[in-house]
Every structure is written in structure tokens, then in C-alpha cells.
Design an enzyme around this catalytic site. Structure first.
Site, PDB file in Angstrom:
ATOM      1  N   GLU A  74       0.808  -1.199   0.000  1.00 53.66           N
ATOM      2  CA  GLU A  74       0.000   0.000   0.000  1.00 53.66           C
ATOM      3  C   GLU A  74       0.853   1.266   0.000  1.00 53.66           C
ATOM      4  O   GLU A  74       1.951   1.309   0.561  1.00 53.66           O
ATOM      5  CB  GLU A  74      -0.938   0.001   1.201  1.00 53.66           C
ATOM      6  CG  GLU A  74      -2.028  -1.028   0.980  1.00 53.66           C
ATOM      7  CD  GLU A  74      -3.111  -0.987   2.025  1.00 53.66           C
ATOM      8  OE1 GLU A  74      -4.156  -1.581   1.775  1.00 53.66           O
ATOM      9  OE2 GLU A  74      -2.915  -0.360   3.071  1.00 53.66           O
ATOM     10  N   CYS A 105       3.316   8.357   1.578  1.00 53.91           N
ATOM     11  CA  CYS A 105       3.838   7.374   2.525  1.00 53.91           C
ATOM     12  C   CYS A 105       4.135   6.096   1.742  1.00 53.91           C
ATOM     13  O   CYS A 105       3.237   5.461   1.200  1.00 53.91           O
ATOM     14  CB  CYS A 105       2.787   7.140   3.617  1.00 53.91           C
ATOM     15  SG  CYS A 105       3.305   5.938   4.838  1.00 53.91           S
ATOM     16  N   CYS A 110       6.732  -7.375   7.340  1.00 49.51           N
ATOM     17  CA  CYS A 110       7.879  -6.868   8.098  1.00 49.51           C
ATOM     18  C   CYS A 110       8.368  -8.002   8.990  1.00 49.51           C
ATOM     19  O   CYS A 110       7.570  -8.800   9.483  1.00 49.51           O
ATOM     20  CB  CYS A 110       7.463  -5.671   8.954  1.00 49.51           C
ATOM     21  SG  CYS A 110       8.858  -4.891   9.812  1.00 49.51           S
ATOM     22  N   CYS A 149       6.548  -5.806  15.754  1.00 49.70           N
ATOM     23  CA  CYS A 149       6.144  -4.929  16.857  1.00 49.70           C
ATOM     24  C   CYS A 149       4.662  -5.237  17.131  1.00 49.70           C
ATOM     25  O   CYS A 149       3.850  -5.168  16.199  1.00 49.70           O
ATOM     26  CB  CYS A 149       6.328  -3.462  16.476  1.00 49.70           C
ATOM     27  SG  CYS A 149       8.012  -3.088  15.938  1.00 49.70           S
ATOM     28  N   CYS A 164       1.601  -3.067  15.892  1.00 48.21           N
ATOM     29  CA  CYS A 164       1.579  -2.690  14.475  1.00 48.21           C
ATOM     30  C   CYS A 164       0.962  -3.807  13.651  1.00 48.21           C
ATOM     31  O   CYS A 164       1.376  -4.962  13.769  1.00 48.21           O
ATOM     32  CB  CYS A 164       3.010  -2.406  13.996  1.00 48.21           C
ATOM     33  SG  CYS A 164       3.166  -2.217  12.210  1.00 48.21           S
ATOM     34  N   CYS A 220      -0.960   4.747   9.766  1.00 57.03           N
ATOM     35  CA  CYS A 220       0.197   3.915  10.088  1.00 57.03           C
ATOM     36  C   CYS A 220      -0.239   2.632  10.778  1.00 57.03           C
ATOM     37  O   CYS A 220      -1.075   2.663  11.665  1.00 57.03           O
ATOM     38  CB  CYS A 220       1.114   4.618  11.074  1.00 57.03           C
ATOM     39  SG  CYS A 220       1.756   6.130  10.472  1.00 57.03           S
TER      40      CYS A 220
HETATM   41  N1  SAH Z   1       9.312   0.093  10.215  1.00 60.64           N
HETATM   42  C1  SAH Z   1       9.483   1.491  10.299  1.00 60.64           C
HETATM   43  C2  SAH Z   1       8.594   2.279   9.345  1.00 60.64           C
HETATM   44  C3  SAH Z   1       7.183   1.807   9.171  1.00 60.64           C
HETATM   45  S1  SAH Z   1       6.120   1.957  10.574  1.00 60.64           S
HETATM   46  C4  SAH Z   1       9.289   1.957  11.737  1.00 60.64           C
HETATM   47  O1  SAH Z   1       8.881   1.145  12.562  1.00 60.64           O
HETATM   48  O2  SAH Z   1       9.585   3.114  12.006  1.00 60.64           O
HETATM   49  C5  SAH Z   1       5.821   3.724  10.619  1.00 60.64           C
HETATM   50  C6  SAH Z   1       5.359   4.235  11.970  1.00 60.64           C
HETATM   51  O3  SAH Z   1       4.023   3.804  12.261  1.00 60.64           O
HETATM   52  C7  SAH Z   1       6.197   3.747  13.128  1.00 60.64           C
HETATM   53  O4  SAH Z   1       6.520   4.807  14.003  1.00 60.64           O
HETATM   54  C8  SAH Z   1       5.277   2.776  13.794  1.00 60.64           C
HETATM   55  O5  SAH Z   1       5.637   2.575  15.132  1.00 60.64           O
HETATM   56  C9  SAH Z   1       3.941   3.432  13.615  1.00 60.64           C
HETATM   57  N2  SAH Z   1       2.795   2.539  13.807  1.00 60.64           N
HETATM   58  C10 SAH Z   1       2.730   1.240  13.519  1.00 60.64           C
HETATM   59  N3  SAH Z   1       1.517   0.752  13.846  1.00 60.64           N
HETATM   60  C11 SAH Z   1       0.799   1.761  14.350  1.00 60.64           C
HETATM   61  C12 SAH Z   1      -0.531   1.883  14.843  1.00 60.64           C
HETATM   62  N4  SAH Z   1      -1.366   0.864  14.853  1.00 60.64           N
HETATM   63  N5  SAH Z   1      -0.931   3.091  15.293  1.00 60.64           N
HETATM   64  C13 SAH Z   1      -0.087   4.159  15.241  1.00 60.64           C
HETATM   65  N6  SAH Z   1       1.161   4.107  14.772  1.00 60.64           N
HETATM   66  C14 SAH Z   1       1.617   2.916  14.336  1.00 60.64           C
HETATM   67 FE1  SF4 Z   2       7.843  -3.344  11.191  1.00 66.16          FE
HETATM   68 FE2  SF4 Z   2       5.578  -2.245  12.062  1.00 66.16          FE
HETATM   69 FE3  SF4 Z   2       7.647  -2.535  13.726  1.00 66.16          FE
HETATM   70 FE4  SF4 Z   2       7.773  -0.707  11.754  1.00 66.16          FE
HETATM   71  S1  SF4 Z   2       6.358  -0.701  13.480  1.00 66.16           S
HETATM   72  S2  SF4 Z   2       9.357  -2.194  12.373  1.00 66.16           S
HETATM   73  S3  SF4 Z   2       6.604  -1.796  10.134  1.00 66.16           S
HETATM   74  S4  SF4 Z   2       6.484  -4.205  12.749  1.00 66.16           S
END
Ligand code: SAH
Ligand code: SF4
Length: 348
Positions: free
Chosen positions: A95, A108, A115, A119, A122, A338
């Protein structure tokens, strides 16, 4: 040369010149024209590149892969945010989200399908890593989206590598793509307008700063190792002390600062004490804090912090002199935020 073996958008300007001039024996201006069709005029059909000779175009069609990703779906939010689900040659989908603002338009961009970092808050992290995106797949998100929005009179001025995936775990492809995006005779999006977001792959982070000179956003989310170990499991490898050291070594140009992303999770990392610890942690590093309201997704165990808690947190951090913004929720009605990317589709 195999049929359709060349992917033009995977080539740097120098590589394109080598191909067209040294290998194909064309004049150097042909390479310039082609670069301009690809990155200034944003034309993805070779047939439409009208100032190229018929013979040259026929050759391009014969040996090059099609230039545009396939659009699986497009959704536009009430607030103008556009989310595209794009697929590439092997059918894998990613996306890309366009966020229009008054004075700019931000794209974006995704760097991986899924990934590997998991996390737990996420949604992308719940999907296993399928594969890295290639340079061209990263570049084409930009050329595709820019041509779409420009044809509607909108601008695409900024790039954030904040879509699916960890860009620094696909560093070679990301680096080359960013260099193509930066090229001043092409897309010409400057280093100030590009932000790479990382969960904190410390050695690569500093290297990216030197290689590319773009802005960096670091996903911090907690300044307590025991909490960050859980929220951002890569913390077990690069803990908060290592992350802080890496951040302080990141080459910042001029008056730029590091953006720290901090997702606000109810009862997990949002107390006034967490805010005070955050201020201590950032002391001495030119920093900007981005508080992200958590976007819940089906099945997540986390809850968003209340608006009041977020505001209280912002006040404490802001009062210390750090620029602290609460990220605006955009594209909520189309799950364009995000951590929600591609999750919806996967459920069905
Ligand atoms: N992997 C990289 C970039 C992609 S995630 C990273 O982790 O930075 C981009 C941002 O979205 C990150 O700061 C991540 O922590 C945040 N993010 C992921 N899931 C989210 C959610 N459900 N609500 C708000 N922010 C989220
Ligand atoms: Fe991967 Fe999501 Fe963690 Fe970013 S926040 S490193 S996209 S699992």
C-alpha cells in the site's frame, strides 16, 4: 539480452546512460530524454514518449518490463487522503498513501511486503515478511502516485518511508531508490523533503545519514528498556542506550533535528512520568517529538490513550522546550493510517 529483462526504474541515471549510450550505441541526449519522460513527465507508456524515435521506442518495448504497478484498488478518504493497493509482477501487494495538506502533499511509501520485526501494536508486524521491495517497486510508488495526483492538480512534494516494512532492513534497494528520487533532473525531491522512518537499526541508521542526508524519524515509543523490548523487539538487539548513541551520531544538516515517533498506548507508555523520562532521554540531541495516536486494528490488545492523556503528555514534553506535535489522524475512514496498511484486505 532477454526479452523484457530490463526494469528501467531500477537504474540510476548513470546506469541508464551506460545502457543507452555504451550498450545500445544511442546518443547521450536519448538517455536524458528518457530520464525526463520517466521522472519529469511521469509517462509510463513508452508509446507516449513522442520525441523518441520509433525504432528506439520499439526497442524499449521489446526489452523492458512495463513501467507502472497494477492498481488493485484505490480509496479516497473524506479528507482527501488516497490509499492505493498496488501489485507488482509476482502479484505481491503493498500500500501507498497520499496525504494532501495545504502547502504540500506527502506520500507514505512502503519498503517491504510485510515486516520481519513483529512490533505487537503494528498491524504490518503481524504479517510475516514476504519479501523486500525492489528499487523499482519503491520508485514506481512515487512516479505512479505523483502522476495521479498531478493530473488532478495536486502536488506531491514530500516522501515518508513510513509504509509497510523496515526500510533499513532493505537498505540497498531503499538507498538506490532514494538516490533516484533525489536526482535533480528527475523527480527532484530534496533531502529535506524525504524522511526515513526506522524502528532503530542503529548501524544502518547512521550510515543512511551519511549516504543519503535525508531526515530520520526513529520509532521510540518508550524510554524504558523493559517496555521497549516488548513494543519494539529490535530493542533487544539495539537497546535505548545504543539507540541514543546512534541518534547523537546521526549527521544532521543545518538546523535539522531528529524526529522521534511515540505511539500513545493507554496505560503502557503514556504516564506523566514517561513524559518526564522522555525529556531526560532526549536531552542534548536536537529533537522533535511526534506523538502518534494509536490506530487500533481488529484483534489488537492495545488501546489508544485518551485525548486528555495525550495532551497532558504533550504539555510536559513541550514545556521542556522540545517541539512536540500530536500527529493528525488522516484517512481514518479508509484505514490509511500507520500500522493499518493492508491489514483490512488480509482479513477477508
Ligand atoms: N518500520 C518502520 C517504518 C514503518 S512503521 C518503523 O517502525 O519506524 C511507521 C510508523 O508507524 C512507526 O513509528 C510505527 O511505530 C507506527 N505505527 C505502527 N503501527 C501503528 C498503529 N497501529 N498506530 C499508530 N502508529 C503505528
Ligand atoms: Fe515493522 Fe511495524 Fe515494527 Fe515498523 S512498526 S518495524 S513496520 S512491525
Amino acid at each position: 539480452m532477454n526479452n523484457k529483462s530490463i526494469r528501467l526504474t531500477s537504474l540510476s541515471r548513470e546506469e541508464l546512460e551506460t545502457l543507452i549510450v555504451d550498450e545500445w550505441g544511442e546518443k547521450p541526449f536519448r538517455a536524458k530524454q528518457l530520464w525526463s519522460w520517466l521522472y519529469v513527465k511521469l509517462v509510463s507508456e513508452v508509446g507516449d514518449m513522442t520525441d523518441l524515435s520509433k525504432l528506439f521506442r520499439a526497442k524499449l518495448v521489446e526489452v523492458c518490463q512495463p513501467l507502472a504497478p497494477k492498481v488493485e484498488s484505490q480509496q479516497t478518504s473524506k479528507d482527501g487522503t488516497i490509499k492505493w493497493l498496488l501489485s507488482f509482477v509476482d502479484g505481491q501487494q503493498i500500500e501507498t498513501v497520499y496525504i494532501p495538506e495545504e502547502d504540500r502533499g506527502t506520500l507514505c511509501v512502503s519498503s517491504q511486503v510485510g515486516c520481519s520485526l513483529a512490533c505487537p501494536f503494528c498491524n504490518t508486524g503481524t504479517q510475516k515478511l514476504v519479501r523486500n521491495l525492489t528499487t523499482s517497486e519503491i520508485v514506481e510508488q512515487v512516479t505512479f502516485a505523483r502522476s495521479q495526483v498531478e493530473s488532478q492538480g495536486q502536488r506531491l512534494t514530500n516522501i515518508v518511508l513510513m509504509g509497510m516494512g523496515e526500510p533499513l532492513y532493505n537498505y540497498d534497494a531503499v538507498k538506490k531508490a532514494v538516490k533516484i528520487i533525489l536526482d535533480s533532473s528527475g523527480l527532484a525531491i530534496g533531502t529535506r523533503k524525504i524522511t526515513l522512518s526506522t524502528s532503530g537499526i542503529v548501524p544502518k541508521m547512521v550510515q543512511a545519514g551519511y549516504d543519503l542526508g535525508v531526515n530520520i524519524a526513529i520509532s521510540l515509543h518508550s524510554v524504558r528498556d523493559e517496555v521497549r523490548d516488548e513494543l519494539v523487539p529490535i530493542n533487544k538487539k539495539y537497546n535505548l542506550a545504543a539507540l541514543r548513541k546512534g541518534a547523537s551520531e546521526y549527521p544532521l544538516k543545518g538546523n535539522r533535528s531528529i524526529t522521534w515517533e511515540y505511539v500513545m498506548l493507554d496505560g503502557v507508555n503514556d504516564s506523566p512520568d514517561d513524559a518526564r523520562e522522555l525529556v531526560k532521554y532526549l536531552k542534548g540531541i536536537p529533537s522533535k517529538v511526534n506523538l502518534i495516536p494509536f490506530n487500533p486494528w481488529p484483534g489488537t490488545p492495545y488501546k489508544p490513550s485518551s485525548a486528555k492523556k495525550i495532551e497532558q503528555f504533550q504539555n510536559i514534553v513541550g514545556n521542556s522546550g522540545l517541539v512536540t506535535v500530536i500527529r493528525e489522524r488522516r484517512g481514518e475512514d479508509i484505514q490509511a493510517a500507520c500500522g493499518q496498511l493492508k491489514g483490512e484486505r488480509d482479513k477477508s
